[in-house]
Design an enzyme around this catalytic site. Structure first.
Site, PDB file in Angstrom:
ATOM      1  N   TYR A 194      45.720  58.366  37.882  1.00 51.14           N
ATOM      2  CA  TYR A 194      44.949  58.616  36.649  1.00 51.14           C
ATOM      3  C   TYR A 194      43.485  58.209  36.835  1.00 51.14           C
ATOM      4  CZ  TYR A 194      49.751  58.941  35.155  1.00 51.14           C
ATOM      5  OH  TYR A 194      51.079  59.286  35.086  1.00 51.14           O
ATOM      6  N   CYS A 227      25.644  57.412  29.426  1.00 51.41           N
ATOM      7  CA  CYS A 227      25.047  57.027  28.145  1.00 51.41           C
ATOM      8  C   CYS A 227      26.114  56.804  27.078  1.00 51.41           C
ATOM      9  CB  CYS A 227      24.060  58.101  27.704  1.00 51.41           C
ATOM     10  SG  CYS A 227      22.774  58.313  28.918  1.00 51.41           S
ATOM     11  N   ARG A 280      39.702  55.070  32.810  1.00 54.08           N
ATOM     12  CA  ARG A 280      40.763  54.198  32.276  1.00 54.08           C
ATOM     13  C   ARG A 280      40.226  52.994  31.507  1.00 54.08           C
ATOM     14  NH1 ARG A 280      44.009  51.739  34.804  1.00 54.08           N
ATOM     15  NH2 ARG A 280      45.772  52.066  33.423  1.00 54.08           N
ATOM     16  N   GLY A 301      57.214  55.740  34.553  1.00 58.60           N
ATOM     17  CA  GLY A 301      56.603  54.679  33.763  1.00 58.60           C
ATOM     18  C   GLY A 301      56.530  53.321  34.415  1.00 58.60           C
ATOM     19  N   GLU A 308      61.048  60.286  37.372  1.00 64.61           N
ATOM     20  CA  GLU A 308      59.741  60.931  37.530  1.00 64.61           C
ATOM     21  C   GLU A 308      58.687  59.846  37.618  1.00 64.61           C
ATOM     22  OE1 GLU A 308      60.616  64.582  34.418  1.00 64.61           O
ATOM     23  OE2 GLU A 308      59.686  62.752  33.703  1.00 64.61           O
ATOM     24  N   LEU A 309      58.356  59.453  38.837  1.00 66.71           N
ATOM     25  CA  LEU A 309      57.383  58.373  39.011  1.00 66.71           C
ATOM     26  C   LEU A 309      56.025  58.934  39.396  1.00 66.71           C
ATOM     27  CD1 LEU A 309      59.598  55.773  40.893  1.00 66.71           C
ATOM     28  CD2 LEU A 309      58.919  55.761  38.486  1.00 66.71           C
ATOM     29  N   GLY A 310      54.987  58.394  38.801  1.00 67.65           N
ATOM     30  CA  GLY A 310      53.627  58.802  39.135  1.00 67.65           C
ATOM     31  C   GLY A 310      52.826  57.588  39.591  1.00 67.65           C
ATOM     32  N   ARG A 311      52.386  56.839  38.615  1.00 64.54           N
ATOM     33  CA  ARG A 311      51.519  55.688  38.874  1.00 64.54           C
ATOM     34  C   ARG A 311      52.023  54.749  39.978  1.00 64.54           C
ATOM     35  NH1 ARG A 311      48.242  53.403  34.926  1.00 64.54           N
ATOM     36  NH2 ARG A 311      49.493  54.535  33.411  1.00 64.54           N
TER      37      ARG A 311
HETATM   38  C1  LIG Z   1      53.200  61.077  32.952  1.00 59.91           C
HETATM   39  C2  LIG Z   1      54.626  61.378  33.027  1.00 59.91           C
HETATM   40  C3  LIG Z   1      55.409  60.766  34.007  1.00 59.91           C
HETATM   41  C4  LIG Z   1      54.874  59.748  34.995  1.00 59.91           C
HETATM   42  O1  LIG Z   1      54.548  58.538  34.407  1.00 59.91           O
HETATM   43  P1  LIG Z   1      54.081  57.303  35.317  1.00 59.91           P
HETATM   44  O2  LIG Z   1      53.839  56.230  34.342  1.00 59.91           O
HETATM   45  O3  LIG Z   1      52.856  57.701  36.044  1.00 59.91           O
HETATM   46  O4  LIG Z   1      55.217  56.982  36.241  1.00 59.91           O
HETATM   47  C5  LIG Z   1      56.750  61.112  34.059  1.00 59.91           C
HETATM   48  N1  LIG Z   1      57.282  62.012  33.203  1.00 59.91           N
HETATM   49  C6  LIG Z   1      56.549  62.616  32.251  1.00 59.91           C
HETATM   50  C7  LIG Z   1      57.193  63.594  31.366  1.00 59.91           C
HETATM   51  C8  LIG Z   1      55.203  62.312  32.133  1.00 59.91           C
HETATM   52  O5  LIG Z   1      54.494  62.903  31.168  1.00 59.91           O
END
Ligand SMILES: *Cc1c(COP(=O)(O)O)cnc(C)c1O
Length: 382
Positions: free
Chosen positions: A361, A332, A303, A226, A264-267
């Site tokens: 994303y 459209c 987004r 997050g 758990e890092l994504g963004r």
């Molecule tokens: C989407 C998600 C993440 C990653 O979130 P980011 O905001 O991209 O870091 C981590 N854990 C779970 C369970 C998610 O659904």
């Protein structure tokens, strides 16, 4: 800088995703260095971007994989992540997805309801296996972010609520094909106010206390992802403040002896390395505003339409005097707009437009709506 690659970029058709692998490597290295200070383990959330060259870098920097579908579990394994570093979360895991993950002996299922626990136990029993699980608990912490990406409030669909835990514990005693190994939390995405994470730590400490009182030892605690990025200053702050982020958890999270802490890092790992590159098709002079109509739209980057999110928009081709434009796509839908009253140098047909901070994303959410072709990708510094 993208402008340094202008000649190369001009040779490509648009819309096009452009990824700077140099910046990606720097970001991954910084995140790992800061996590390593405290022995923390980070799983990369594949849903942010699952392109093979991106995953190869993530893997090379020793991250695990955080998956939210069976195909993501498959993708992680196919891209070299070892199953013992794969976790699988999600409120709606299908039987086929669970069976696939069981067959591959993944590290952990993050379970989100008591009904899911019962089904997982049944499917594991049918295979004569024991599934390692973590309980995803809804901590009722406000992430202070957009309402569509807040996940840790009691009104959200995610996780098991605190008041259900006593029942879940007695249920678990009957489920002999599940092994409880951890707790899982994830309160939302694009969180820039670090005090939300401090509040999360306080809640996690309370839950840990409760489990200890019930004589349950947990091998790991997973505090989710997050961490937000700076969409306004992609060049000023290309690498998020991982130092402050992990230090905050170190300060406020109480860890049991021998317990591992997972993130758990994504963004925060991939957003800044990606740009959506587009060309101007037409300029249209409206009553009060000019429209710059691009060859990229919400089908390439949803987004802004979905979350009203801001992306910095740059004209890479023009150095003329500034004007204001509503920058829109060809789809459209009136929501197909990347920005209103954007100040750009005078913009003309054929100019290259960069929509920044699109690595997370972005490409994963493209669609074929209007029967559009899927955008391609190129990788700088490969
Ligand atoms: C989407 C998600 C993440 C990653 O979130 P980011 O905001 O991209 O870091 C981590 N854990 C779970 C369970 C998610 O659904």
């Amino acid at each position: 800088m993208l402008k340094d690659h202008l000649q190369e970029l001009q040779q490509h058709d648009t819309p096009l995703y452009v990824y700077d692998l140099d910046l990606l490597r720097q970001t991954l290295r910084k995140a790992q260095d800061e996590a390593a200070r405290y022995g923390y383990q980070v799983h990369y959330a594949l849903k942010a971007n699952a392109n093979a060259p991106i995953l190869a870098e993530v893997k090379a920097h020793s991250f695990g994989a955080d998956c939210v579908s069976g195909n993501e579990v498959k993708c992680a394994i196919e891209n070299g992540f070892s199953p013992e570093h794969v976790v699988f979360a999600g409120v709606g895991k299908s039987d086929a997805e669970i069976n696939f993950a069981l067959d591959n002996d993944i590290f952990c299922f993050n379970c989100e309801s008591s009904h899911e626990l019962a089904i997982l136990n049944e499917l594991a029993a049918a295979k004569g296996k024991t599934a390692r699980i973590a309980l995803r608990i809804n901590p009722n912490v406000n992430a202070n972010t957009h309402k569509y990406i807040t996940t840790g409030l009691e009104e959200n669909k995610f996780g098991i609520n605190a008041w259900e835990l006593p029942d879940v514990l007695s249920q678990l005693q009957e489920l002999s094909n599940l092994k409880l190994t951890g707790l899982h939390f994830h309160i939302g995405s694009q969180i820039t106010d670090l005090s939300s994470f401090k509040n999360l730590c306080t809640r996690v400490n309370e839950f840990q206390e409760w489990f200890q009182q019930h004589n349950l030892e947990l091998e790991h605690v997973n505090v989710g992802g997050g961490l937000g990025v700076d969409y306004y200053h992609p060049d000023g702050q290309p690498i998020p403040d991982f130092e402050a982020y992990f230090a905050l958890f170190h300060q406020f999270l109480q860890v049991r002896p021998g317990q591992q802490v997972h993130f758990e890092l994504g963004r925060s790992l991939v957003a800044q390395c990606g740009t959506l590159l587009s060309r101007v098709l037409y300029i249209k002079h409206g009553k009060t505003t000019n429209f710059a109509i691009l060859d990229a739209g919400m089908t390439e980057l949803i987004r802004p339409a979905l979350y009203q999110s801001y992306h910095k928009i740059e004209n890479l081709s023009s150095q003329l005097a500034e004007d204001k434009y509503d920058v829109v796509g060809p789809i459209c839908e009136s929501s197909d707009c990347f920005g209103k009253a954007v100040v750009l140098p005078e913009t003309n047909r054929g100019d290259l437009i960069a929509i920044r901070t699109a690595g997370a994303y972005g490409q994963v959410m493209t669609s074929e709506y209007n029967l559009r072709d899927r955008a391609k990708a190129i990788y700088l510094h490969q």
